[in-house]
Design a protein around this motif. Structure first.
Motif, mmCIF file in Angstrom:
data_model
loop_
_atom_site.group_PDB
_atom_site.id
_atom_site.type_symbol
_atom_site.label_atom_id
_atom_site.label_comp_id
_atom_site.label_asym_id
_atom_site.label_seq_id
_atom_site.Cartn_x
_atom_site.Cartn_y
_atom_site.Cartn_z
ATOM 1 N N ILE A 65 0.858 -1.176 0.000
ATOM 2 C CA ILE A 65 0.000 0.000 0.000
ATOM 3 C C ILE A 65 0.899 1.232 0.000
ATOM 4 C CG2 ILE A 65 -1.877 1.217 1.175
ATOM 5 C CD1 ILE A 65 -2.697 -1.544 0.351
ATOM 6 N N GLU A 66 0.817 2.054 -1.057
ATOM 7 C CA GLU A 66 1.667 3.244 -1.158
ATOM 8 C C GLU A 66 0.811 4.450 -1.535
ATOM 9 O OE1 GLU A 66 5.514 2.671 -3.267
ATOM 10 O OE2 GLU A 66 4.714 0.676 -3.695
ATOM 11 N N ALA A 67 0.956 5.532 -0.761
ATOM 12 C CA ALA A 67 0.177 6.746 -1.016
ATOM 13 C C ALA A 67 1.068 7.969 -0.982
ATOM 14 C CB ALA A 67 -0.949 6.895 0.011
ATOM 15 N N ASN A 68 0.736 8.931 -1.825
ATOM 16 C CA ASN A 68 1.474 10.191 -1.846
ATOM 17 C C ASN A 68 0.983 11.125 -0.748
ATOM 18 O OD1 ASN A 68 3.688 11.143 -3.349
ATOM 19 N ND2 ASN A 68 2.425 12.739 -4.253
ATOM 20 N N LYS A 69 -0.160 10.771 -0.151
ATOM 21 C CA LYS A 69 -0.696 11.552 0.975
ATOM 22 C C LYS A 69 -0.913 10.607 2.158
ATOM 23 C CE LYS A 69 -2.721 15.218 -1.844
ATOM 24 N NZ LYS A 69 -3.961 15.948 -2.213
ATOM 25 N N ASP A 70 -2.042 10.735 2.859
ATOM 26 C CA ASP A 70 -2.286 9.949 4.076
ATOM 27 C C ASP A 70 -2.857 8.570 3.750
ATOM 28 O OD1 ASP A 70 -1.468 12.184 5.423
ATOM 29 O OD2 ASP A 70 -3.467 12.820 6.031
ATOM 30 N N ILE A 71 -2.714 7.658 4.726
ATOM 31 C CA ILE A 71 -3.303 6.319 4.633
ATOM 32 C C ILE A 71 -4.108 6.056 5.902
ATOM 33 C CG2 ILE A 71 -2.823 3.837 4.586
ATOM 34 C CD1 ILE A 71 -0.352 4.402 2.922
ATOM 35 N N VAL A 72 -5.349 5.584 5.718
ATOM 36 C CA VAL A 72 -6.204 5.185 6.842
ATOM 37 C C VAL A 72 -6.584 3.726 6.654
ATOM 38 C CG1 VAL A 72 -8.367 5.567 8.057
ATOM 39 C CG2 VAL A 72 -7.129 7.511 7.124
ATOM 40 N N LEU A 73 -6.210 2.881 7.608
ATOM 41 C CA LEU A 73 -6.498 1.447 7.558
ATOM 42 C C LEU A 73 -7.361 1.110 8.763
ATOM 43 C CD1 LEU A 73 -2.861 0.347 6.644
ATOM 44 C CD2 LEU A 73 -4.731 0.918 5.081
ATOM 45 N N ARG A 74 -8.672 1.177 8.556
ATOM 46 C CA ARG A 74 -9.605 1.048 9.702
ATOM 47 C C ARG A 74 -9.566 -0.340 10.331
ATOM 48 N NH1 ARG A 74 -12.422 5.803 8.771
ATOM 49 N NH2 ARG A 74 -13.010 6.246 6.615
ATOM 50 N N GLY A 75 -9.258 -1.362 9.515
ATOM 51 C CA GLY A 75 -9.288 -2.728 10.033
ATOM 52 C C GLY A 75 -7.926 -3.267 10.438
ATOM 53 N N GLY A 76 -6.869 -2.492 10.195
ATOM 54 C CA GLY A 76 -5.544 -2.954 10.586
ATOM 55 C C GLY A 76 -4.835 -3.722 9.484
ATOM 56 N N VAL A 77 -3.623 -4.240 9.832
ATOM 57 C CA VAL A 77 -2.752 -4.889 8.855
ATOM 58 C C VAL A 77 -2.271 -6.232 9.394
ATOM 59 C CG1 VAL A 77 -0.622 -4.686 7.519
ATOM 60 C CG2 VAL A 77 -1.965 -2.633 8.010
ATOM 61 N N LEU A 78 -2.476 -7.293 8.601
ATOM 62 C CA LEU A 78 -1.910 -8.619 8.879
ATOM 63 C C LEU A 78 -0.884 -8.885 7.781
ATOM 64 C CD1 LEU A 78 -5.228 -10.516 9.704
ATOM 65 C CD2 LEU A 78 -3.478 -9.788 11.342
ATOM 66 N N GLY A 79 0.332 -8.412 7.987
ATOM 67 C CA GLY A 79 1.314 -8.345 6.905
ATOM 68 C C GLY A 79 2.013 -9.630 6.559
ATOM 69 N N LYS A 80 2.008 -10.625 7.448
ATOM 70 C CA LYS A 80 2.649 -11.922 7.204
ATOM 71 C C LYS A 80 4.125 -11.765 6.800
ATOM 72 C CE LYS A 80 -1.757 -13.770 5.566
ATOM 73 N NZ LYS A 80 -2.484 -14.357 4.428
ATOM 74 N N LYS A 81 4.772 -10.714 7.346
ATOM 75 C CA LYS A 81 6.182 -10.401 7.100
ATOM 76 C C LYS A 81 6.467 -9.935 5.667
ATOM 77 C CE LYS A 81 8.045 -13.307 10.762
ATOM 78 N NZ LYS A 81 9.029 -14.359 11.147
ATOM 79 N N ARG A 82 5.399 -9.787 4.857
ATOM 80 C CA ARG A 82 5.599 -9.330 3.480
ATOM 81 C C ARG A 82 4.833 -8.037 3.198
ATOM 82 N NH1 ARG A 82 3.959 -14.490 2.867
ATOM 83 N NH2 ARG A 82 2.159 -13.912 1.601
ATOM 84 N N GLY A 83 3.956 -7.662 4.073
ATOM 85 C CA GLY A 83 3.138 -6.476 3.854
ATOM 86 C C GLY A 83 3.953 -5.193 3.961
ATOM 87 N N VAL A 84 3.677 -4.245 3.061
ATOM 88 C CA VAL A 84 4.363 -2.949 3.052
ATOM 89 C C VAL A 84 3.317 -1.836 3.029
ATOM 90 C CG1 VAL A 84 5.893 -1.407 1.768
ATOM 91 C CG2 VAL A 84 6.383 -3.862 1.841
ATOM 92 N N VAL A 85 3.458 -0.897 3.952
ATOM 93 C CA VAL A 85 2.586 0.279 3.995
ATOM 94 C C VAL A 85 3.483 1.506 4.012
ATOM 95 C CG1 VAL A 85 0.786 1.519 5.241
ATOM 96 C CG2 VAL A 85 0.807 -0.983 5.254
ATOM 97 N N SER A 86 3.349 2.357 2.994
ATOM 98 C CA SER A 86 4.239 3.509 2.863
ATOM 99 C C SER A 86 3.433 4.739 2.486
ATOM 100 C CB SER A 86 5.302 3.226 1.789
ATOM 101 O OG SER A 86 6.121 4.352 1.583
ATOM 102 N N ALA A 87 3.674 5.853 3.196
ATOM 103 C CA ALA A 87 2.924 7.087 2.941
ATOM 104 C C ALA A 87 3.838 8.293 2.998
ATOM 105 C CB ALA A 87 1.794 7.245 3.960
ATOM 106 N N LYS A 88 3.618 9.236 2.062
ATOM 107 C CA LYS A 88 4.326 10.517 2.123
ATOM 108 C C LYS A 88 3.687 11.413 3.195
ATOM 109 C CE LYS A 88 7.327 9.876 -1.177
ATOM 110 N NZ LYS A 88 7.138 10.382 -2.540
ATOM 111 N N GLY A 89 2.472 11.079 3.574
ATOM 112 C CA GLY A 89 1.789 11.808 4.638
ATOM 113 C C GLY A 89 1.793 11.004 5.927
#
Length: 466
Positions: free
Chosen positions: A241-265
């Protein structure tokens, strides 16, 4: 003659004007003995002498003369107050004040559904109605002085794109379904990529030049990139998940060691588990479990759990959480201030700047040598292919040089932000936790209750009880 003299010697009507000159009062002194009744001419003369010339109640004056009402004041003149005009204003039919921070419930949990980053409008929806200014009316004091009213001022038309304006310029309607933004009187409506369900193999990867909203989950292997913000109502699995602004994840993240969340905001999430997280703004969540987190601002674990367990969490400005580590003494590492990652970025940015500057200098020298050679041989070398190639290369590298300068300036701002960084663990720190501020390290060996990690005046990393 005696009667005329008596009339001349008797007390005259008394006129009193209020301090703001908006009211005038008159009192007729009580007549004594055979004194002649007061006349309307006497009263008018008294008013003229006091300067009262506006708002006079002539009917009341006549009645006073008839009744010969003496010994108390009568309100015999009232000014007119100015009525200020009303400025023109817009009545908006959409939410202009978005809530960008989650609400803390009374039980201490965090309501991530309260975050509202995107306001959606529909085609044809009335966005705004302009109410034209109302002009005021001037007033007048009892002494005839003008009381100027404030003029109702008009507002300029709304600017922007994605909407239509009625012929009279009063009603604004949306041209499309999309996201509406308003800033400094400018409205922009842009398309929004909305997924009404899960983002999975059926939707494929998403790369959108705007905001993305997913009303379900983001399943394993899916990539979502947005030039705007990203909002996911469900759970994010091992996805990117990559955003140039904000990220809202209402349910959370189960990344399994591979998940990536990146935000400029900024990033807001219910929880992160086994994920890699990076943000230029701050990060707010309820818990981190075995995550690698890098934040250029501040990390706040402010929910019921408020815990960081396992993994490494690095935040340049500071970290606030309730709990660090767990009862199993799981190795948990946190870093604030100037850490290895930040120093690496600073060094890389400065080295890149030196390299590009050196190339620009060499190209400049090469062009200079061409020009010198041309002067010696009295030849115009400006169209020489080799010189043209050098000039083109210099233009390209100068553009790169400006980018490098911006990078260096940015990382130096991060160094400034790192000054005074601290760590607050409000409830419990378990043994096995590794705490770092700048280059100083503390390995917590005994369980601690509510501590603040700071660097003291002796440049030691110490714990203070909260």
């Amino acid at each position: 003659m005696a009667d005329v003299k008596a009339k001349k010697d008797r007390k005259k009507p008394v006129v009193r004007v209020s301090y703001n000159e908006m009211e005038a009062f008159m009192m007729l002194p009580v007549l004594e003995g055979e004194e002649e009744p007061y006349t309307l001419d006497e009263i008018n003369t008294a008013l003229e002498r006091a300067g009262v010339k506006s708002g006079i109640k002539t009917d009341l004056l006549e009645q006073i003369v008839i009744d010969q009402s003496c010994g108390y004041e009568h309100l015999i003149a009232e000014g007119t107050e100015a009525v200020d005009g009303i400025d023109g204003y817009f009545e908006y039919n959409f939410n202009t004040d978005l809530n960008r921070r989650p609400t803390i419930r009374p039980d201490g949990s965090v309501d991530y559904w309260s975050i509202h980053l995107v306001e959606i409008v529909e085609e044809g929806q009335v966005l705004a109605i302009y109410h034209e200014p109302v002009q005021g009316s001037n007033g007048m004091s009892v002494k005839g002085k003008l009381r100027k009213a404030k003029r109702g001022r008009p507002l300029p038309p709304l600017k922007g794109k994605g909407f239509d304006k009625s012929e009279d310029g009063l009603v604004y309607t949306s041209q499309i379904d999309g996201k509406i933004d308003m800033k400094n009187g400018r409205i922009n409506i842009v398309p929004v990529y909305e997924v009404y369900g899960n983002a999975d193999l059926s939707t494929g990867n998403i790369d959108f030049n705007g905001d993305v909203i997913v009303h379900g989950n983001v399943t394993t292997g899916i990539s979502i990139k947005a030039q705007g913000s990203i909002t996911v109502d469900g759970v994010v699995e091992a996805s990117r998940i990559e955003a140039n602004k904000d990220i809202v994840l209402r349910g959370g993240v189960l990344g399994k060691k591979r998940g990536v969340v990146s935000a400029k905001g900024c990033i807001y999430a219910k929880f992160f588990e086994y994920a890699n997280v990076e943000a230029c703004g701050f990060i707010e969540a309820d818990s981190f479990l075995d995550c690698n987190v890098f934040c250029e601002d501040e990390v706040k674990l402010n929910g019921k759990k408020g815990s960081i367990i396992g993994g490494k969490t690095e935040a340049i400005k500071g970290i606030t959480a309730n709990v660090l580590g767990n009862e199993s003494y799981k190795k948990t590492s946190i870093q604030v201030g100037i850490g290895v990652e930040l120093l690496k970025r600073v060094n890389n940015a400065e080295n890149e700047l030196l390299e590009v500057q050196s190339l620009v200098d060499k190209l400049t020298e090469g062009i200079r040598q061409f020009d010198e050679l041309g002067k010696e041989k009295n030849v115009d070398v400006k169209k020489d292919e080799r010189r043209v190639a050098l000039v083109r290369a210099k233009i390209a590298k100068t553009a790169d040089l400006n980018i490098c300068k911006e990078k260096v300036e940015y990382v130096h701002k991060l160094l400034e932000k790192a000054k005074g960084a601290d760590i607050k663990i409000t409830k419990k720190v378990f043994p096995g936790s590794k705490v770092m501020i700048d280059s100083l390290v503390v390995i917590v060996k005994d369980e601690q209750n509510g501590v603040n990690f700071v660097i003291n005046e002796e440049n030691n990393l110490v714990m203070y009880p909260i």
